[in-house]
Design an enzyme around this catalytic site. Structure first.
Site, PDB file in Angstrom:
ATOM      1  N   ILE A 168       1.146  -1.624  -0.013  1.00  0.00           N
ATOM      2  CA  ILE A 168       0.182   0.001   0.019  1.00  0.00           C
ATOM      3  C   ILE A 168       0.874   1.075  -0.161  1.00  0.00           C
ATOM      4  O   ILE A 168       1.821   0.737   0.578  1.00  0.00           O
ATOM      5  CB  ILE A 168      -0.525   0.377   1.086  1.00  0.00           C
ATOM      6  CG1 ILE A 168      -1.639   0.981   1.084  1.00  0.00           C
ATOM      7  CG2 ILE A 168       0.266  -0.202   2.594  1.00  0.00           C
ATOM      8  CD1 ILE A 168      -3.180   1.034   1.927  1.00  0.00           C
ATOM      9  N   CYS A 169       0.468   2.673  -0.288  1.00  0.00           N
ATOM     10  CA  CYS A 169       1.096   3.930  -0.493  1.00  0.00           C
ATOM     11  C   CYS A 169       2.150   3.954  -1.452  1.00  0.00           C
ATOM     12  O   CYS A 169       1.747   3.415  -2.154  1.00  0.00           O
ATOM     13  CB  CYS A 169       0.867   3.849   1.245  1.00  0.00           C
ATOM     14  SG  CYS A 169       1.584   6.062   1.387  1.00  0.00           S
ATOM     15  N   ALA A 170       3.292   3.928  -0.700  1.00  0.00           N
ATOM     16  CA  ALA A 170       4.587   4.413  -1.764  1.00  0.00           C
ATOM     17  C   ALA A 170       4.682   2.735  -2.289  1.00  0.00           C
ATOM     18  O   ALA A 170       5.632   3.250  -3.328  1.00  0.00           O
ATOM     19  CB  ALA A 170       5.525   5.437  -0.940  1.00  0.00           C
TER      20      ALA A 170
END
Length: 191
Positions: free
Chosen positions: A106-108
């Site tokens: 998730i995310c970066a």
């Protein structure tokens, strides 16, 4: 581990996004998964991106001795870089992928770790808007959660519950998602 219980690894490192880590860990434990939180640092205590301190169950070197049904990597910066730079974790995720088991980020982390290590391998994925342009396959980058085979990716703290429930669905099915989401007052969650 109890019969039917799934084994999950959630790695953390300095700068991990704490909401993504804790929501993923908590939701999976509510579903009945045996979640191991492993630090990629030299200590169990990790300071997250907003200064929250988390204490891992094990170091990644200890966790590497086990097999997992799912490896779910939170994001955050420099947390995503710390996960990427752990050769032990990188090897575990690549083995997970090769074995046809579930893996997620998730995310970066989909861009900073999975894309840079060749783990995405052209699959549909999403990431935080600040990093999604680094994904080689741009087909699904605007989606909140993307499932492509055994790979699940998501965008950031605001999509962490959806991400975690998508992982519950893959591990345990729709009925378990409803069982977990209901008491958390997530009645509008779409399967």
């Amino acid at each position: 581990m109890a019969a039917g219980q799934k084994a999950v690894l959630v790695p953390i490192g300095t700068g991990t996004e704490e909401m993504e880590a804790v929501i993923t860990i908590d939701v999976l434990r509510r579903a009945g998964a045996a979640v191991t939180v492993a630090s990629v640092e030299n200590s169990l205590e990790v300071t997250c991106s907003r200064g929250v301190k988390l204490v891992a169950d094990q170091l990644i070197s200890e966790a590497a001795a086990q097999q997992y049904d799912l490896i779910a990597c939170p994001g955050g910066m420099p947390g995503a870089e710390r996960l990427r730079d752990s050769s032990t974790l990188s090897q575990l995720v690549k083995q997970q992928q090769a074995a046809g088991k579930l893996y997620a980020a998730i995310c970066a982390t989909p861009a900073v770790f999975f894309e840079s290590q060749g783990i995405l391998d052209g699959r549909k994925a999403t990431a935080h808007p600040a990093f999604s342009d680094k994904l080689s396959n741009q087909e699904a980058v605007q989606q909140r959660v993307v499932v492509d085979g055994k790979l699940t990716t998501s965008r950031g703290p605001g999509t962490a519950f959806e991400f975690a429930l998508a992982l519950v669905k893959q591990l345990y099915g729709d009925d378990k998602v409803k069982e977990v989401a209901g008491p958390m007052v997530m009645y509008d969650y779409k399967l």
